[in-house]
Design an enzyme around this catalytic site. Structure first.
Site, short mmCIF file in Angstrom:
data_model
loop_
_atom_site.label_atom_id
_atom_site.label_comp_id
_atom_site.label_asym_id
_atom_site.label_seq_id
_atom_site.Cartn_x
_atom_site.Cartn_y
_atom_site.Cartn_z
N LYS A 59 1.11 -1.08 -0.10
CA LYS A 59 -0.11 0.17 0.04
C LYS A 59 1.16 1.23 -0.59
O LYS A 59 2.22 1.41 0.74
CB LYS A 59 -0.83 -0.61 1.43
CG LYS A 59 -1.30 1.44 1.47
CD LYS A 59 -2.37 1.58 2.24
CE LYS A 59 -2.44 2.93 3.25
NZ LYS A 59 -3.96 2.13 4.21
N ASN A 89 -5.52 9.59 1.07
CA ASN A 89 -6.60 10.58 1.46
C ASN A 89 -7.83 11.42 1.14
O ASN A 89 -7.65 12.32 2.34
CB ASN A 89 -5.92 10.81 3.20
CG ASN A 89 -5.58 9.32 3.75
OD1 ASN A 89 -3.82 9.19 4.16
ND2 ASN A 89 -6.81 9.17 4.38
N ASP A 109 -11.64 -0.78 11.43
CA ASP A 109 -10.62 -0.43 12.83
C ASP A 109 -11.60 -0.70 13.91
O ASP A 109 -11.97 0.01 14.10
CB ASP A 109 -10.34 1.23 12.32
CG ASP A 109 -8.62 1.49 12.53
OD1 ASP A 109 -8.95 0.73 14.06
OD2 ASP A 109 -7.57 2.24 12.66
N ASN A 155 -3.92 2.42 12.16
CA ASN A 155 -2.57 3.86 12.54
C ASN A 155 -1.62 3.48 13.36
O ASN A 155 -1.53 2.72 13.56
CB ASN A 155 -3.43 4.35 12.76
CG ASN A 155 -4.41 5.85 12.70
OD1 ASN A 155 -5.81 5.90 12.85
ND2 ASN A 155 -3.90 6.77 11.55
O1 LIG Z 1 -5.34 4.37 5.42
C1 LIG Z 1 -5.83 5.65 5.85
O2 LIG Z 1 -6.31 6.32 5.74
C2 LIG Z 1 -4.41 5.50 7.22
O3 LIG Z 1 -3.62 4.71 7.33
C3 LIG Z 1 -3.93 6.51 8.22
C4 LIG Z 1 -3.58 7.79 8.62
O4 LIG Z 1 -3.06 8.57 9.53
C5 LIG Z 1 -2.05 7.53 7.87
O5 LIG Z 1 -2.53 8.92 6.76
C6 LIG Z 1 -0.62 8.13 8.06
O6 LIG Z 1 -0.52 7.44 9.30
O7 LIG Z 1 -0.16 9.31 8.39
MG LIG Z 2 -7.35 4.61 4.84
#
Ligand SMILES: O=C([O-])C(=O)C[C@H](O)[C@@H](O)C(=O)[O-]
Ligand SMILES: [Mg+2]
Length: 431
Positions: free
Chosen positions: A197, A229, A299, A328
């Site tokens: 990913k 995002n 989640d 996260n």
């Molecule tokens: O799949 C997602 O949206 C994430 O993993 C959110 C996280 O906050 C990710 O963007 C990060 O760790 O910066």
């Molecule tokens: Mg995401």
């Protein structure tokens, strides 16, 4: 005589401890900014009158910590088998809560339910205790493991070589396709991940498309995903989606809101996935009606725990939606919970996200050894409960680090502005 552990000893909650911790985090870039030098988490310990200890892990932002403590005060005397009563008490005590304040996602996930986020670590800790009382792993309490190992994906990030003013970290910079391929190579060589990913929404979409294509050439067999995002407009999402036809297994949150995702979904060839526009049960109906998403990333930290995440899995099955798992920055208690949940969810049909490789191996709150990656997967713990043990010295160290680091709320945007560009504006769509 067969012991009846449900009835011979009550497992009423006697004490709850909530301990904020901080662990080192590299400068990982995302569309709202960059990770600060420390990530925050809270460790929740639930102790019963019968002497059992259950563990939960959640976000460490101050507003969330205050809610956890408020909730904890309401739970003394409740039996750990009565999770619905725990949920009820939390809903009551938070009834007037406006949901303001950070909760560890730096503004990227905004619609999740406050009471569900607060319930989650208590529910996980109660399941840990239930498992210990019965001598069974948590996966058994969720219906039983349908797999003995859970696959995770290599979670790539654009990143700086090091935090501003600090030495480069061991991963070095990743700001172009070659550097991302090198990051993926190292992560896959170390952990064996079977899928990749890329956290996108950082560079102009053309550059991120090139990065995905470079990853495809370097890893022809690995399923790929990109997640900006919601940084893209609907038109950009459609353009990128068409460009990556046949290259990615799903496109995660290219654009904002159910309406935008629905318009993009009608035009792109691959499934759209989300952990942003469907983050609570009351959002499922319109997402399904509009066919806005084809995969939901569950989640348990914001869906209200493992039981409610199993309910979400049932909803996905009912409506023919795919199911994946979001993460996260997290520690070992969360990894254990995620692994039990994934093991006991038959329709979880993608490798789960994890930020695990970005954490220093010497920083965790659990005794090492219970969770190890082999061929990109973690063996489902078979010991009672979550199967992980709290390392009190490590907890104390990471709590000291929390006190010293000065960070009280995750703020990727603020850190980016302070270090790099005071005028940085992450308001979507950026492209
Ligand atoms: O799949 C997602 O949206 C994430 O993993 C959110 C996280 O906050 C990710 O963007 C990060 O760790 O910066
Ligand atoms: Mg995401």
């Amino acid at each position: 005589m067969v012991r009846d552990p449900l009835n011979d000893v009550p497992h009423r909650i006697k004490d709850i401890r909530v301990t904020p911790v901080a662990f080192r985090d590299p400068p990982l870039l995302n569309t709202v900014g960059v990770h600060e030098p420390f990530a925050l988490r809270a460790v929740v310990e639930v102790v019963t009158e019968s002497g059992l200890l259950g563990l939960g892990e959640t976000y460490g932002d101050l507003a969330h910590l205050e809610r956890l403590r408020l909730a904890a005060r309401e739970l003394n005397g409740v039996d750990v088998w009565h999770v619905q009563e725990i949920a009820r008490r939390i809903a009551v005590v938070l009834a007037a809560d406006t949901g303001k304040g950070g909760h560890g996602m730096s503004g990227m996930v905004t619609g999740s339910r406050t009471a569900d986020r607060v319930l989650s670590p208590f529910e996980v800790a109660c399941l840990d205790i239930q498992g210990k009382a019965l001598g069974r792993p948590v996966s058994d309490l969720l219906g039983g493991a349908v797999r003995d190992r859970v696959d995770y994906s290599a979670y790539l990030f654009y990143k700086w070589a090091g935090h501003p003013g600090a030495e480069p970290d061991e991963w070095g910079a990743a700001l172009d396709p070659d550097q991302l391929v090198a990051q993926a190579r190292r992560m896959i060589d170390t952990y064996g991940f079977p899928a990749i990913k890329l956290k996108g929404g950082v560079l102009p979409p053309e550059e991120e498309i090139e990065a995905i294509k470079a990853l495809r050439r370097a890893f022809p067999e690995h399923p790929l995903r990109i997640d900006p995002n919601a940084a893209w407009s609907v038109a950009t999402s459609i353009r990128v989606g068409k460009e990556l036809d046949g290259v990615i297994e799903y496109l995660e949150d290219p654009t904002a809101e159910i309406g935008g995702m629905a318009r993009a979904a009608r035009e792109v060839p691959m499934p759209l996935a989300t952990n942003m526009c469907v983050v609570a049960f009351d959002q499922v109906k319109s997402a399904v009606t509009e066919d806005a998403v084809q995969v939901i990333l569950s989640d348990h930290h914001f869906w209200g725990g493992l039981g409610r995440s199993r309910t979400l899995a049932g909803v996905c099955e009912t409506f023919g939606l795919g199911l994946s798992m979001h993460s996260n920055s997290h520690l070992g208690i969360s990894l254990a919970a995620m692994t039990h949940l994934a093991a006991a969810t038959p329709n979880l049909n993608y490798a789960c996200d994890t930020h695990w490789p970005w954490k220093s191996p010497d920083e965790d709150v659990i005794v090492p050894g219970a969770l190890t990656f082999r061929n990109g997967s973690v063996a489902v713990p078979t010991a009672p409960g979550l199967g992980v043990e709290l390392d009190r010295d490590a907890l104390a160290r990471l709590h000291e680090q929390y006190l010293a680091c000065g960070i009280r709320q995750r703020d990727d945007t603020g850190y980016y502005r302070r270090t790099t560009d005071p005028g940085f504006d992450p308001t979507p769509p950026r492209w």
